[in-house]
Design an enzyme around this catalytic site. Structure first.
Site: not given
Ligand code: GDP
Ligand code: MN
Length: 380
Positions: A101, A188
């Site tokens: 992530y 993101e």
């Protein structure tokens, strides 16, 4: 404005971030044709602005074009978190060895961009933040920007292998450019994957743009999807009003964001529920008033009374009064209207209103109590 995954990936690709080839489709047949042009296995991904699409059945693997058609049909029939799936992204499927992530988000409390990085990608990052916050590495980006050695340092303990660290650091540097040059408030990648053959690829994209910078990004207009807006939201944007619909029954038309907040607080204080936040802004223009009334009466079901709360400064009370009168001539209201105004050209405004059978108070407190009373009468 939030971008769809396919739009986010377009932006990523422009900045040289590694994404897999793909195209967006609005029908199963289109999905099949795209799958055929890509060749080999593809993934069909629901384009909705909600996380957890995977869990909701919105991400499906298809081995060939015919399967892509079937899977796209299924995904296009879904509703994910209340959002209908109107389009799917058809993209080359990847082999995954690891899922990481990585994101850059504006940290408002520190007034700096913040990098968040985790070896536990692919899953809901809010969940990781709750249950195992130590698994998320956080690093602010100072005013000097992000340096390649800093990006490498961040990935070194997670990836170790030099070639992978170099690729991931390059991804982060490019993500920083997406964020910084692109005026994002969030960029993101979840998951950022490592493939068995040692490539690092952005498999998902979530991008939020800072609307305050829209004036210097013409291309943003092409990303806006008219179907994402209600008619009221569209009218508000076109007329330059700030508008947020809420669940209450008291429509509020106010000039200035601070006064709008104070008005909503006071409505709540006296036991009412505002139907909206609506700031007609500081400038003076009867047309904005007309638009404001159109928005409230058009968009909101369940509005029982409307309150105007105007503090005349640059906004002239007579302009507001004229706007109200013009609007009511065009389209009479079938619910009570309470007007409070004070300040610039107040006397003139009163004359205009009374000539048209309307009246206004100067006291905000009184006006708020009055409008709540009238809304209750309507209910009773
Ligand atoms: P989200 O659930 O809305 O965040 O959608 P994602 O695009 O992040 O996909 C969710 C999950 O589906 C990923 O974490 C992967 O595990 C899986 N996935 C997505 N694309 C692929 C792919 O090309 N190959 C494989 N094997 N899995 C994929
Ligand atoms: Mn994801």
């Amino acid at each position: 404005m939030n971008l769809y995954e396919y739009q986010g990936k377009e932006l990523f690709a422009r900045h040289g971030l590694p994404v897999l080839p793909g195209q967006v489709a609005a029908s199963p047949e289109e999905a099949r044709d795209i799958a055929a042009s890509i060749g080999g296995p593809v993934v069909i991904k629901a384009q909705v602005q909600a996380g957890g699409r995977g869990k909701a059945g919105g991400v499906k693997l298809a081995q060939n074009p015919d399967e892509a058609l079937e899977k796209a049909r299924a995904v296009l029939a879904l509703e994910i978190k209340g959002l209908p799936v109107r389009r799917v992204l058809v993209t080359q499927a990847a082999d995954i060895q690891r899922e990481l992530y990585v994101s850059i988000v504006l940290d408002r409390s520190r007034k700096l961009p913040l990098i968040m990085l985790s070896a536990e990608g692919g899953v809901d990052i809010e969940e990781v933040a709750r249950t195992a916050p130590e698994k998320i590495v956080r690093r602010h980006i100072g005013t000097g920007g992000l340096r390649p050695y800093q990006a490498r340092e961040l990935f070194q303990p997670i990836l170790r292998d030099g070639k992978l660290v170099a690729q991931a650091a390059d991804v982060l540097m490019r993500l920083w450019r997406v964020y910084n040059d692109g005026d994002c408030s969030l960029a993101e990648i979840n998951p950022l994957i490592v493939t068995p053959d040692g490539r690092v690829i952005a498999l998902d994209a979530k991008v939020s743009l800072d609307d305050n910078a829209a004036f210097r990004h013409r291309e943003w207009g092409t990303w806006r999807d008219p179907e994402d807006e209600t008619p009221g939201e569209r009218l508000a944007r076109e007329k330059g009003l700030s508008y947020v619909k809420l669940d209450g029954d008291i429509g509020c038309v106010v000039n200035g964001a601070g006064l709008a907040m104070a008005t909503m607080d006071l409505v709540k204080h006296y036991g009412g529920e505002p139907a909206n936040f609506l700031d007609i802004g500081g400038s003076s223009n009867p047309e904005k008033v007309t638009a404001a009334l159109d928005i409230i009466t058009g968009d909101a079901n369940g509005v029982r009374a409307i309150l105007f709360n105007i503090f005349g400064g640059i906004t002239r009370c007579d302009d507001v009064a004229n706007g109200i009168v013009t609007s009511l001539e065009k389209k009479p209201l079938d619910i009570p209207l309470v007007i409070r105004l004070t300040g610039t050209n107040e006397e003139l405004a009163r004359e205009i209103l009374s000539a048209n059978g309307l009246s206004a108070t100067t006291q905000m407190d009184e006006a708020v109590r009055m409008v709540i009373g009238k809304a209750q009468e309507v209910t009773a």
